[in-house]
Motif scaffolding. Structure first.
Motif, PDB file in Angstrom:
ATOM      1  N   GLU A 263       0.723  -1.293  -0.051  1.00  0.00           N
ATOM      2  CA  GLU A 263      -0.009   0.025   0.070  1.00  0.00           C
ATOM      3  C   GLU A 263       0.848   1.173  -0.118  1.00  0.00           C
ATOM      4  N   VAL A 264       0.403   2.439  -0.645  1.00  0.00           N
ATOM      5  CA  VAL A 264       1.017   3.705  -0.882  1.00  0.00           C
ATOM      6  C   VAL A 264       0.014   4.514  -0.697  1.00  0.00           C
ATOM      7  N   LYS A 265       0.519   5.703  -0.129  1.00  0.00           N
ATOM      8  CA  LYS A 265      -0.353   6.882   0.005  1.00  0.00           C
ATOM      9  C   LYS A 265      -0.159   7.909  -0.910  1.00  0.00           C
ATOM     10  N   GLN A 266      -1.263   8.581  -1.251  1.00  0.00           N
ATOM     11  CA  GLN A 266      -1.221   9.722  -2.072  1.00  0.00           C
ATOM     12  C   GLN A 266      -0.148  10.754  -1.717  1.00  0.00           C
ATOM     13  N   GLY A 267       0.976  11.114  -2.650  1.00  0.00           N
ATOM     14  CA  GLY A 267       2.005  11.917  -2.403  1.00  0.00           C
ATOM     15  C   GLY A 267       3.377  11.168  -1.955  1.00  0.00           C
ATOM     16  N   ASP A 268       3.318   9.948  -1.695  1.00  0.00           N
ATOM     17  CA  ASP A 268       4.454   9.104  -1.468  1.00  0.00           C
ATOM     18  C   ASP A 268       5.411   9.283  -2.668  1.00  0.00           C
ATOM     19  N   VAL A 269       6.599   9.399  -2.303  1.00  0.00           N
ATOM     20  CA  VAL A 269       7.692   9.351  -3.357  1.00  0.00           C
ATOM     21  C   VAL A 269       7.946   7.886  -3.964  1.00  0.00           C
ATOM     22  N   LEU A 270       7.742   7.576  -5.166  1.00  0.00           N
ATOM     23  CA  LEU A 270       8.069   6.273  -5.677  1.00  0.00           C
ATOM     24  C   LEU A 270       9.529   6.295  -6.491  1.00  0.00           C
ATOM     25  N   TYR A 271       9.763   7.210  -7.130  1.00  0.00           N
ATOM     26  CA  TYR A 271      11.023   7.386  -7.793  1.00  0.00           C
ATOM     27  C   TYR A 271      11.586   8.526  -7.710  1.00  0.00           C
ATOM     28  N   GLN A 272      13.105   8.387  -7.840  1.00  0.00           N
ATOM     29  CA  GLN A 272      13.816  10.019  -7.600  1.00  0.00           C
ATOM     30  C   GLN A 272      14.529   9.594  -9.111  1.00  0.00           C
ATOM     31  N   ILE A 273      14.293  10.790  -9.915  1.00  0.00           N
ATOM     32  CA  ILE A 273      15.095  10.922 -11.173  1.00  0.00           C
ATOM     33  C   ILE A 273      16.335  12.045 -10.883  1.00  0.00           C
ATOM     34  N   ASP A 274      17.141  11.724 -11.495  1.00  0.00           N
ATOM     35  CA  ASP A 274      18.712  12.530 -10.981  1.00  0.00           C
ATOM     36  C   ASP A 274      18.261  14.035 -11.266  1.00  0.00           C
ATOM     37  N   PRO A 275      18.300  14.891 -10.201  1.00  0.00           N
ATOM     38  CA  PRO A 275      17.948  16.284 -10.340  1.00  0.00           C
ATOM     39  C   PRO A 275      18.833  17.507 -10.384  1.00  0.00           C
ATOM     40  N   ALA A 276      19.989  16.804 -10.867  1.00  0.00           N
ATOM     41  CA  ALA A 276      21.323  17.778 -10.998  1.00  0.00           C
ATOM     42  C   ALA A 276      21.196  18.830 -12.014  1.00  0.00           C
ATOM     43  N   THR A 277      20.629  18.444 -13.249  1.00  0.00           N
ATOM     44  CA  THR A 277      20.368  19.493 -14.253  1.00  0.00           C
ATOM     45  C   THR A 277      19.188  20.512 -13.881  1.00  0.00           C
ATOM     46  N   TYR A 278      18.064  19.799 -13.284  1.00  0.00           N
ATOM     47  CA  TYR A 278      16.793  20.657 -13.139  1.00  0.00           C
ATOM     48  C   TYR A 278      17.430  21.570 -11.649  1.00  0.00           C
ATOM     49  N   GLN A 279      18.169  21.260 -10.483  1.00  0.00           N
ATOM     50  CA  GLN A 279      18.671  22.131  -9.704  1.00  0.00           C
ATOM     51  C   GLN A 279      19.388  23.243 -10.117  1.00  0.00           C
ATOM     52  N   ALA A 280      20.334  23.093 -11.278  1.00  0.00           N
ATOM     53  CA  ALA A 280      21.193  24.164 -11.687  1.00  0.00           C
ATOM     54  C   ALA A 280      20.095  25.165 -12.619  1.00  0.00           C
ATOM     55  N   ASN A 281      19.216  24.515 -13.164  1.00  0.00           N
ATOM     56  CA  ASN A 281      18.372  25.640 -13.623  1.00  0.00           C
ATOM     57  C   ASN A 281      17.705  26.560 -12.526  1.00  0.00           C
TER      58      ASN A 281
END
Length: 386
Positions: free
Chosen positions: A78-96
């Motif tokens: 069971e998972v709840k709405q809003g739970d993090v399921l996957y993490q995508i590499d955020p480096a590029t988006y953090q730079a932006n």
């Protein structure tokens, strides 16, 4: 003398005819058994094939492109709405995001300078030391700087949104399925292939198909409540694929708004509680819809019904003079090995139940045994449709 001889020959011939062993005899009367008809109090039902579907189902897809760095859920749990399921590499988006923040800070500084300039020009204009043109230019510069701040703020907000999308979250609460990707996989924004699915199955739907005519008759059996203007709940029992009954009763939830032109059928949807997650989406079940109350019906065994060449049903009955009559009937629902008779028979008549291939309409019969009426009066017995 001649007349006497002729009379003797005639008498001899008549005597010979009476002694002829080939003389035809009347066939024996056929012996049959009959069923005496009586009304049986029973509750009609309609059994339909159905398929289970989830109350809610969501296909999880990425909204930004990148490499999956981590899967944060356990499959089948069971998972709840809003739970993090996957993490995508955020480096590029953090730079932006960092770049957008710097741009915003620059425009804020420009706005601050433009505001101070406007204030100075306004003070000089009051003392008649500055022209109206200078004041207008300073005011325009300040408004332009303010607009640049708004643009920079929007760009920062958008960059933050994209950064948040690097965490793929659950759109609904429910049971999560098998992951279609693993760490290191490249995903793209709004791709057609989903990453996983989430289903809410604490309650499930049972989708069935029934003819529009049968549905109309069913709705007429369940009139609206005049006090509350609500339709009565139509109960639905579920039978599993192995034939065992499901312990929780469901209720008819809705019906489609249109009829399939090719089949003349409509889709019915029932809802049933699924506390133990026994009913999984996609499995087939048998759903039985019951009429609201018991009524009196004529019930006959299926073996007594004969079909004409055009498929019309009829039975043979023995009338008060033990003469065979052919009676056309209208059949209703099926009840185990019996038929509900809607029209054509009445209580007290005697339906012939054997030697059906030998009897003919209008022939006399001898009734050997009057069989007791069909047992259909049990409270837990119901009639199911074809």
């Amino acid at each position: 003398m001649h007349k006497i001889l002729l009379l003797t020959v005639s008498l001899f011939l008549i005597s010979g005819c009476n002694d002829n062993p080939t003389q035809q005899k009347q066939p024996p009367t056929l012996h049959v058994d009959t069923l005496t008809l009586q009304y049986k109090n029973t509750r009609l039902s309609s059994e339909l094939p159905g398929r289970i579907s989830a109350i809610k189902e969501a296909e999880v897809r990425p909204q930004v492109s990148g490499i999956i760095t981590e899967r944060l859920f356990k499959e089948g749990k069971e998972v709840k709405q809003g739970d993090v399921l996957y993490q995508i590499d955020p480096a590029t988006y953090q730079a932006n995001v960092n770049s957008a923040e710097a741009t915003l800070n620059r425009t804020l500084a420009d706005q601050n300078v433009a505001k101070k300039t406007l204030n100075r020009v306004a003070e000089l204009a009051k003392k008649k030391l500055s022209s109206q043109q200078d004041f207008d230019d300073a005011q325009a510069a300040y408004e332009q700087a303010t607009a640049e701040v708004a643009v920079s703020q929007s760009a920062l907000d958008y960059s933050n949104i994209l950064l948040s999308y690097t965490q793929v979250t659950a759109p609904i609460s429910g049971r999560i399925g098998i992951s279609q990707v693993s760490e290191g996989a490249l995903v793209t924004a709004e791709q057609s292939n989903y990453l996983t699915t989430i289903q809410q199955i604490n309650d499930v739907y049972v989708d069935m198909s029934q003819s529009s005519l049968s549905l109309l008759k069913l709705k007429r059996e369940f009139p609206r409540n005049k006090d509350h203007e609500q339709e009565r709940k139509i109960p639905v029992d579920i039978k599993m694929e192995d034939g065992t009954g499901y312990p929780v009763q469901g209720y008819l939830e809705a019906s489609d708004i249109s009829v399939d032109e090719s089949t003349g059928s409509m889709t019915l949807r029932a809802i049933v509680s699924n506390p133990n997650n026994e009913l999984l989406p996609g499995i087939f079940v048998r759903a039985t819809i019951y009429s609201p109350s018991e009524k009196d019906y004529i019930v006959i065994p299926q073996s007594t019904v004969v079909r004409s060449q055009t498929g019309e049903p009829f039975v043979y009955i023995a009338n008060d003079k033990n003469i065979v009559e052919k009676r056309a009937i209208s059949l209703g629902n099926e009840m185990e090995n019996n038929w509900i008779v809607l029209d054509g028979l009445k209580e007290g008549e005697h339906v012939i139940i054997n030697n059906l291939q030998k009897i003919k309409e209008g022939a006399p019969v001898v009734i050997d045994n009057a069989t007791p009426p069909v047992d259909g009066s049990s409270d837990d017995q119901s009639a199911a449709s074809e």
